[in-house]
Design a protein around this motif. Structure first.
Motif, PDB file in Angstrom:
ATOM      1  N   LYS A 168       4.612  -7.115   3.028  1.00 50.10           N
ATOM      2  CA  LYS A 168       4.053  -6.153   2.083  1.00 50.10           C
ATOM      3  C   LYS A 168       2.659  -5.736   2.551  1.00 50.10           C
ATOM      4  O   LYS A 168       2.012  -6.435   3.332  1.00 50.10           O
ATOM      5  N   GLU A 169       2.195  -4.596   2.033  1.00 54.14           N
ATOM      6  CA  GLU A 169       0.843  -4.131   2.372  1.00 54.14           C
ATOM      7  C   GLU A 169      -0.208  -5.165   1.986  1.00 54.14           C
ATOM      8  O   GLU A 169      -1.187  -5.383   2.716  1.00 54.14           O
ATOM      9  N   GLU A 170       0.002  -5.790   0.822  1.00 54.62           N
ATOM     10  CA  GLU A 170      -0.984  -6.780   0.365  1.00 54.62           C
ATOM     11  C   GLU A 170      -1.089  -7.952   1.332  1.00 54.62           C
ATOM     12  O   GLU A 170      -2.160  -8.549   1.494  1.00 54.62           O
ATOM     13  N   ASP A 171       0.044  -8.283   1.986  1.00 59.20           N
ATOM     14  CA  ASP A 171       0.021  -9.392   2.943  1.00 59.20           C
ATOM     15  C   ASP A 171      -0.899  -9.071   4.121  1.00 59.20           C
ATOM     16  O   ASP A 171      -1.615  -9.943   4.620  1.00 59.20           O
ATOM     17  N   LEU A 224      -3.524  -7.118   4.087  1.00 56.06           N
ATOM     18  CA  LEU A 224      -4.920  -7.203   3.652  1.00 56.06           C
ATOM     19  C   LEU A 224      -5.341  -8.654   3.468  1.00 56.06           C
ATOM     20  O   LEU A 224      -6.468  -9.035   3.827  1.00 56.06           O
ATOM     21  N   ASP A 225      -4.445  -9.483   2.940  1.00 51.87           N
ATOM     22  CA  ASP A 225      -4.764 -10.907   2.766  1.00 51.87           C
ATOM     23  C   ASP A 225      -5.061 -11.565   4.112  1.00 51.87           C
ATOM     24  O   ASP A 225      -5.970 -12.395   4.222  1.00 51.87           O
ATOM     25  N   GLY A 248     -11.569 -15.801   3.771  1.00 50.51           N
ATOM     26  CA  GLY A 248     -10.838 -15.810   2.512  1.00 50.51           C
ATOM     27  C   GLY A 248     -11.650 -15.349   1.322  1.00 50.51           C
ATOM     28  O   GLY A 248     -11.152 -15.337   0.185  1.00 50.51           O
ATOM     29  N   ASP A 249     -12.909 -14.966   1.560  1.00 54.88           N
ATOM     30  CA  ASP A 249     -13.798 -14.539   0.471  1.00 54.88           C
ATOM     31  C   ASP A 249     -13.643 -13.028   0.244  1.00 54.88           C
ATOM     32  O   ASP A 249     -14.160 -12.213   1.009  1.00 54.88           O
ATOM     33  N   SER A 250     -12.942 -12.651  -0.817  1.00 58.63           N
ATOM     34  CA  SER A 250     -12.686 -11.231  -1.097  1.00 58.63           C
ATOM     35  C   SER A 250     -13.944 -10.481  -1.498  1.00 58.63           C
ATOM     36  O   SER A 250     -14.026  -9.259  -1.332  1.00 58.63           O
ATOM     37  N   LEU A 256      -7.797  -1.049   8.624  1.00 60.54           N
ATOM     38  CA  LEU A 256      -7.613  -2.432   9.042  1.00 60.54           C
ATOM     39  C   LEU A 256      -6.172  -2.893   8.856  1.00 60.54           C
ATOM     40  O   LEU A 256      -5.638  -3.648   9.686  1.00 60.54           O
ATOM     41  N   LYS A 257      -5.527  -2.444   7.787  1.00 59.96           N
ATOM     42  CA  LYS A 257      -4.117  -2.800   7.569  1.00 59.96           C
ATOM     43  C   LYS A 257      -3.246  -2.206   8.676  1.00 59.96           C
ATOM     44  O   LYS A 257      -2.304  -2.848   9.162  1.00 59.96           O
ATOM     45  N   ALA A 258      -3.555  -0.968   9.062  1.00 63.64           N
ATOM     46  CA  ALA A 258      -2.786  -0.329  10.141  1.00 63.64           C
ATOM     47  C   ALA A 258      -2.946  -1.103  11.446  1.00 63.64           C
ATOM     48  O   ALA A 258      -1.974  -1.337  12.184  1.00 63.64           O
TER      49      ALA A 258
END
Length: 972
Positions: free
Chosen positions: A84-87, A89-90, A99-101, A114-116
């Motif tokens: 998933k897209e969220e994965d 970004l995580d 891990g600090d959002s 960055l996701k791309a």
């Protein structure tokens, strides 16, 4: 407002170390997006990729990343249904922000980019680390029942795996939305593939001498001279222009160069080099180009690419398209214009669909682009120059980012030459080297010379250009300080500048931003005005139409040997003040200096950075997998994974370095948290646990690479009846042959020794055969072989009856090849071979003087040939009582008397085939011109289909371009 960083990527080859390249490429862009800093140590406002150049595996890595950046969302399902897209970004937050959002929140506007990039890196991992290994690459070729397809070229490995991966990740364009592209220039991205053509393209400097009737007789001696000193070029470039916003590109007045392929939303359907960006045909073309770029010789078969005439230059005497094709076209067009007959297009490619062979395009065989240009840095610089032309770049920085996974550990090579060493050690024994051993030592050295000399590193030339920039600055400072340059200018100097601009702009596949000399000169005037040393008060305006008028007038005066005063030139350009005249004169002299120093169009402020395999001390390292010409990595999953993860660490070391880095005192990335990232990457490498078990890698090399290679090579050797006899009768010969994979030079020596000492063949027989063939070259004229194919729906008797011109009937056997055309239908193809000859004696009205002029040789493609014929003989005896060098006409007449076995009729299994004589000598058919020029074809065939006898014979170029093949298989 911060600066913009514009990046051009240059990717070197690496074979299995493509795992390093793909990882380093995506990691570098992620770090630049997150932490990139300009020379003032301020964060970049944006990072844009607007150009790419790749060789070998690097081109494949670039193509994959490009597809992800165009629309990463459409690529997610291709990677995994679970992702998933969220994965994505995580993973970014975990790796780069611990891990600090909350820390990541300030980079929120970069999340999509960055996701791309994260997905691009994951796909690179999946392909290079998980999917591509030696066992899969051999495919079915190591099976005992494997039978090679007779219509395909040779390769040790099977390309099917790469083709399947290409179709899955690149050619699937369902749901692609180019408006979602990330990091890429919003208007266009230019992609260049380095290629090596197995067929050299002649560098013909006399193309303007080619007339409608062929070669210009006035240039004959000059053309003969070029046979001796002319060059042939194997190294080529294919440039693809991804135009995302056509309106914006048109406003910039930088349309796609006519020598490039154009991928856009609205291609012109009548221009074959334009493609719709979302079509399978577009991605099949770039996929085939990338695979050709990475087709390592022998390991993979050459890739057939359909190249278009437009890609080799314009049609005004500046084309590099083969002169032979141009002359064939001229001859066909001449016939069409002089004849009222309907021209029959019965000459084709072996491709489905629109397969007409018209010599406006051709399928050339290509191998690894890294053969001669493994580090395409020059192309990346040129792309950057093109993109920056005519644009305000004051608030931009240009970076050429280079990735290469293979760098020798030592700066200086060894000076030892093994052939000079007198002794060798075998076990515990020492002996003097035999001459044969020294021969192979010298051969190895010579091969190294040819390889090294054929691949001069472009980086060395770039350093030389950097030095030229220093001299350029000195000259420009002198010109800027001189306020009376206009009095030193004359019209002859202007003419020289104009001509040099015009010549340089026509050269090269990648232009300096324009091919229009006037446009370039106007841009140089603007640059002169904007230069920091320039006199801002002396800026002036010149209209393009006035500049064109001056150029025309100068050309007219030169043609008439008349002179033109410099004041008349200033008047035409409407330059009235001394300042304006001086500014114009300064620009002319600067242009001349630029071309003389080879700094024209180049950006002296462009930075370059390289991602190489380095440790924390910035020393180069040798990655596992670089063994056996970098094929070693294909044998080991751990080796590929190690290279992939070490690439990320090397990228961090390279970009954050300030002392001794590529941008001293101002690193490309800066952040306080790099220690955490470095530790994380180091732990990943340590957890791979590659070096703790050295025997495991040795076992993988043996089981996954060496053993399959031996099986494959054994199958190749056993397919030859003579080698099969030797292998079965003399076991140690088999051992030496199969050792070719690991010890090529030694095995050649053992093989040669075995033949001369142990085999049933005698060395003297081999020498005698060699001498006989050499003598035959004097006594006989070899004819051009022609392969003939007969297609049938039914199985035929393999006996062929041939009636010759003297009335005798000869019997020949044909070879049968059944092939599937559908699930329930099999067709049969029957091959045999004859020879092509050309002759004049059957012509009825030939004047002696005409014969004297046009029978000087038997070379196929003689422009005024009267007849073609097919013969069962492969050679013709040359008369021994005539010196053909002194009397070429008499030699030709006597040779014709020796023609024999000329075919008139053929019959197979009670089927009388249509007469060939009429078909091959009919100038209203494409078949006639293709057969006459058969030696200008890669894999020619003369064919007839028994189910279509009324259509008669046709000529087939038996090549199928890979892009067509990919599309055909996708549809199926």
């Amino acid at each position: 407002m911060g600066k913009t960083l514009r990046v051009c990527l240059a990717m070197g080859g690496g074979v299995s170390l493509g795992s390093f390249s793909g990882s380093a490429l995506t990691e570098a862009l992620k770090l630049l997006v997150l932490y990139g800093k300009d020379t003032d140590k301020k964060e970049y406002d944006q990072v844009i990729v607007d150009g790419m150049s790749g060789a070998s595996a690097g081109a494949i890595a670039l193509t994959i990343m490009l597809k992800c950046l165009i629309d990463y969302r459409s690529m997610i399902p291709l990677f995994s249904d679970q992702l998933k897209e969220e994965d994505l970004l995580d993973e970014i937050i975990k790796e780069y922000f611990g891990g600090d959002s909350t820390k990541a929140e300030k980079h929120k506007n970069k999340f999509e980019t960055l996701k791309a990039l994260q997905l691009a890196q994951k796909i690179q991992y999946k392909l290079w680390v998980e999917e591509v290994d030696s066992v899969k690459l051999y495919g079915g070729k190591t099976d005992k029942k494997y039978v090679a397809n007779p219509t395909e070229s040779f390769s040790l490995l099977d390309r099917k795996l790469l083709e399947d991966l290409t179709k899955k990740y690149l050619m699937t364009s369902d749901g692609v939305d180019i408006s979602r592209r990330q990091l890429l220039d919003p208007n266009r991205v230019i992609f260049a593939c380095s290629l090596t053509n197995l067929l050299p393209i002649e560098v013909d400097f006399l193309k303007k001498g080619v007339t409608k009737n062929g070669s210009n007789e006035k240039d004959k001696l000059q053309r003969n001279f070029l046979k001796s000193v002319g060059s042939e070029n194997h190294s080529e470039l294919r440039v693809i222009d991804f135009v995302f916003d056509e309106d914006a590109v048109n406003q910039q007045e930088k349309e796609t160069d006519s020598r490039w392929l154009k991928f856009c939303n609205t291609p012109n359907p009548i221009i074959p080099t334009q493609f719709r960006i979302k079509d399978k045909a577009a991605w099949a073309t770039i996929s085939a180009s990338a695979l050709a770029c990475g087709a390592f010789p022998i390991a993979f078969e050459p890739v057939l690419l359909k190249r278009f005439k437009q890609e080799f230059g314009d049609n005004n005497g500046n084309t590099n398209w083969p002169s032979s094709f141009i002359e064939i076209q001229h001859e066909i067009e001449e016939y069409k214009s002089d004849s009222a007959e309907i021209f029959k297009e019965n000459s084709c490619f072996a491709e489905e669909g629109n397969n007409k062979l018209n010599y406006e395009c051709f399928n050339f065989p290509y191998i690894d682009g890294g053969t001669f240009n493994n580090e395409p840095i020059r192309e990346a610089f040129k792309i950057g120059t093109f993109q920056d032309f005519g644009r305000n770049t004051q608030n931009e920085e240009r970076l050429i980012l280079f990735v290469d996974p293979i760098v020798r550990k030592e700066q200086y090579h060894s000076f030892k030459v093994s052939a000079f060493s007198p002794v060798k050690v075998s076990g515990s024994e020492v002996s003097f080297k035999k001459e044969l051993g020294k021969l192979f030592g010298n051969t190895s050295s010579i091969l190294g010379v040819l390889t090294n000399q054929g691949s001069i590193k472009e980086e060395h030339k770039i350093i030389d250009i950097k030095e030229n920039f220093a001299l350029r600055k000195t000259i420009f400072n002198y010109l800027d300080a001189n306020t009376d340059m206009s009095s030193n200018l004359n019209v002859e100097i202007i003419a020289t500048a104009f001509n040099k601009i015009a010549k340089n702009l026509t050269n090269g596949i990648i232009s300096l931003g324009t091919r229009d000399p006037m446009e370039y000169f106007l841009a140089e005037i603007r640059k002169n005005c904007e230069d920091e040393n320039g006199n801002q008060m002396a800026c002036f305006q010149i209209l393009k139409k006035d500049l064109i008028e001056l150029k025309k007038l100068i050309d007219q005066k030169i043609k008439k040997s008349e002179t033109l005063k410099i004041d008349d030139a200033y008047r035409i350009l409407k330059l009235e003040t001394k300042e304006d005249k001086n500014g114009f004169a300064q620009t002319v002299f600067k242009v001349i200096a630029d071309f003389a120093l080879n700094t024209d169009g180049k950006n002296e402020n462009a930075y370059r950075a390289a991602i190489l395999p380095v440790n924390k001390n910035l020393d180069t390292i040798e990655l596992p997998g670089s063994e056996i010409e970098a094929f070693g990595g294909f044998a080991s999953f751990k080796a590929r994974k190690y290279a992939f993860e070490f690439a990320r660490l090397s990228t961090l070391f390279s970009l954050k370095e300030s002392k001794g880095g590529f941008r001293p005192n101002s690193p490309f990335i800066a952040n306080e948290g790099f220690k955490s990232l470095e530790n994380n990457l180091t732990n990943k490498i340590e957890n791979i646990d590659f070096f703790t078990n050295g025997s495991q890698y040795a076992g993988e090399l043996e089981n996954h690479l060496f053993n399959p290679s031996v099986i494959r090579l054994k199958g190749v050797l056993l397919s030859n009846k003579y080698l099969r006899f030797i292998l079965l009768k003399v076991p140690f010969v088999a051992t030496s042959l199969l050792g070719t994979v690991a010890m090529p030079l030694v095995s050649i020596g053992l093989f040669a020794s075995s033949i001369f000492k142990k085999s049933p063949w005698k060395g003297s027989n081999i020498v005698n055969n060699f001498i006989k063939k050499s003598v035959d070259q004097i006594n006989y004229l070899p004819l051009e072989p022609v392969t003939i194919s007969i297609l049938s729906d039914t199985k035929l008797n393999k006996k062929l009856l041939v009636r010759c011109a003297d009335g005798k009937v000869e019997k020949r056997k044909v070879i049968e090849r059944p092939f599937q055309v559908s699930e329930h239908k099999t067709r049969y193809q029957y091959y045999f071979q004859v020879s092509l000859l050309e002759y004049i004696k059957q012509a009825n009205s030939i004047r002696p003087e005409t014969v004297s002029q046009n029978v000087e040789s038997l070379k196929i493609n003689s422009q005024l040939i009267q007849r073609l014929g097919l013969s069962l003989s492969g050679k013709v005896r040359i008369p021994g009582n005539i010196d053909g060098n002194l009397n070429p006409e008499d030699k030709r007449k006597e040779i014709e008397k020796n023609y024999s076995d000329i075919i008139t009729e053929m019959r197979i299994d009670r089927v009388n085939l249509p007469l060939l004589n009429n078909a091959i000598n009919d100038p209203s058919t494409a078949l006639h011109y293709s057969l006459k020029n058969i030696n200008y074809h890669v894999n020619p065939l003369l064919e007839i289909d028994l189910q279509k006898l009324t259509e008669g014979w046709y000529f087939k170029e038996q090549t199928e371009s890979l892009d067509k093949k990919l599309q055909r298989k996708t549809v199926a």
